[in-house]
Design a protein around this motif. Structure first.
Motif, PDB file in Angstrom:
ATOM      1  N   MET A  41       0.550   1.836   9.578  1.00  0.00           N
ATOM      2  CA  MET A  41       0.130   1.790   8.169  1.00  0.00           C
ATOM      3  C   MET A  41      -0.345   3.155   7.698  1.00  0.00           C
ATOM      4  O   MET A  41       0.010   3.598   6.602  1.00  0.00           O
ATOM      5  N   LYS A  42      -1.145   3.812   8.499  1.00  0.00           N
ATOM      6  CA  LYS A  42      -1.699   5.109   8.117  1.00  0.00           C
ATOM      7  C   LYS A  42      -0.578   6.104   7.820  1.00  0.00           C
ATOM      8  O   LYS A  42      -0.703   6.947   6.932  1.00  0.00           O
ATOM      9  N   ALA A  43       0.533   5.979   8.545  1.00  0.00           N
ATOM     10  CA  ALA A  43       1.665   6.890   8.352  1.00  0.00           C
ATOM     11  C   ALA A  43       2.316   6.722   6.988  1.00  0.00           C
ATOM     12  O   ALA A  43       2.870   7.677   6.453  1.00  0.00           O
ATOM     13  N   TYR A  44       2.245   5.518   6.398  1.00  0.00           N
ATOM     14  CA  TYR A  44       2.903   5.327   5.097  1.00  0.00           C
ATOM     15  C   TYR A  44       1.954   5.314   3.905  1.00  0.00           C
ATOM     16  O   TYR A  44       2.390   5.236   2.763  1.00  0.00           O
ATOM     17  N   LEU A  45       0.674   5.416   4.105  1.00  0.00           N
ATOM     18  CA  LEU A  45      -0.266   5.279   2.991  1.00  0.00           C
ATOM     19  C   LEU A  45      -0.161   6.384   1.939  1.00  0.00           C
ATOM     20  O   LEU A  45      -0.417   6.136   0.764  1.00  0.00           O
ATOM     21  N   SER A  46       0.253   7.580   2.319  1.00  0.00           N
ATOM     22  CA  SER A  46       0.441   8.616   1.297  1.00  0.00           C
ATOM     23  C   SER A  46       1.580   8.223   0.348  1.00  0.00           C
ATOM     24  O   SER A  46       1.531   8.520  -0.843  1.00  0.00           O
ATOM     25  N   ALA A  50       1.412   7.595  -3.798  1.00  0.00           N
ATOM     26  CA  ALA A  50       2.376   8.174  -4.737  1.00  0.00           C
ATOM     27  C   ALA A  50       3.034   7.096  -5.592  1.00  0.00           C
ATOM     28  O   ALA A  50       3.312   7.306  -6.772  1.00  0.00           O
ATOM     29  N   ALA A  51       3.265   5.924  -5.007  1.00  0.00           N
ATOM     30  CA  ALA A  51       3.920   4.824  -5.726  1.00  0.00           C
ATOM     31  C   ALA A  51       2.964   4.081  -6.655  1.00  0.00           C
ATOM     32  O   ALA A  51       3.413   3.388  -7.574  1.00  0.00           O
ATOM     33  N   CYS A  52       1.686   4.222  -6.437  1.00  0.00           N
ATOM     34  CA  CYS A  52       0.668   3.506  -7.221  1.00  0.00           C
ATOM     35  C   CYS A  52      -0.351   4.508  -7.760  1.00  0.00           C
ATOM     36  O   CYS A  52      -1.501   4.537  -7.298  1.00  0.00           O
ATOM     37  N   SER A 107       3.892  -4.287   5.824  1.00  0.00           N
ATOM     38  CA  SER A 107       4.803  -3.155   5.670  1.00  0.00           C
ATOM     39  C   SER A 107       4.399  -2.347   4.434  1.00  0.00           C
ATOM     40  O   SER A 107       3.596  -2.801   3.617  1.00  0.00           O
ATOM     41  N   ARG A 108       4.981  -1.179   4.277  1.00  0.00           N
ATOM     42  CA  ARG A 108       4.715  -0.354   3.098  1.00  0.00           C
ATOM     43  C   ARG A 108       5.027  -1.128   1.825  1.00  0.00           C
ATOM     44  O   ARG A 108       4.231  -1.153   0.882  1.00  0.00           O
ATOM     45  N   GLU A 109       6.165  -1.804   1.800  1.00  0.00           N
ATOM     46  CA  GLU A 109       6.556  -2.579   0.623  1.00  0.00           C
ATOM     47  C   GLU A 109       5.576  -3.726   0.372  1.00  0.00           C
ATOM     48  O   GLU A 109       5.227  -4.015  -0.767  1.00  0.00           O
ATOM     49  N   GLY A 110       5.135  -4.358   1.442  1.00  0.00           N
ATOM     50  CA  GLY A 110       4.154  -5.440   1.308  1.00  0.00           C
ATOM     51  C   GLY A 110       2.816  -4.944   0.801  1.00  0.00           C
ATOM     52  O   GLY A 110       2.163  -5.592  -0.030  1.00  0.00           O
ATOM     53  N   PHE A 111       2.400  -3.771   1.267  1.00  0.00           N
ATOM     54  CA  PHE A 111       1.143  -3.188   0.812  1.00  0.00           C
ATOM     55  C   PHE A 111       1.216  -2.874  -0.667  1.00  0.00           C
ATOM     56  O   PHE A 111       0.315  -3.205  -1.433  1.00  0.00           O
TER      57      PHE A 111
END
Length: 119
Positions: A41-46, A50-52, A107-111
């Motif tokens: 998760m930490k790897a995709y939080l940036s 950016a998306a939000c 997942s990133r999409e789920g978050f």
């Protein structure tokens, strides 16, 4: 992404939630550093930030905080008992200081879906 301080974690325990930190759209992640799902998760939080635009992401890896020895694991106990969740990572989603949902690993999409559902 903003790491929570000892003072902020103490306030969460005293208030029973993170409402004082979570104006607007926000996510609160309570976890332990060793968790493989947290590392994913930490790897995709940036990318989530950016998306939000405008959303805030707060986190604490409470197992490695210097203050964890001072409180004898009280924060972990609070997280597990007050929120009734013994899994990590544990995520709470907020809109205008109101918790709108919670999850463990997503997942990133789920978050992004859970975070934007709070908007």
């Amino acid at each position: 992404m903003q790491k929570l301080s000892e003072t902020e974690c103490t306030a969460i325990m005293q208030n029973g939630d993170a409402a004082n930190l979570t104006t607007g759209t926000a996510a609160l992640i309570l976890t332990q550093s060793w968790c493989a799902q947290w590392k994913a998760m930490k790897a995709y939080l940036s990318q989530v930030e950016a998306a939000c635009p405008g959303a805030k992401i707060f986190y604490v890896e409470y197992d490695i905080e210097e203050w964890k020895t001072l409180d004898n694991g009280a924060f972990m106990g609070f997280k597990e008992n007050h929120f009734n969740n013994r899994q990590v990572p544990y995520v709470r989603y907020y809109r205008d200081s109101v918790c709108t949902g919670e999850s463990n690993y997503v997942s990133r999409e789920g978050f992004i879906a859970k975070l934007t559902a709070a908007i």
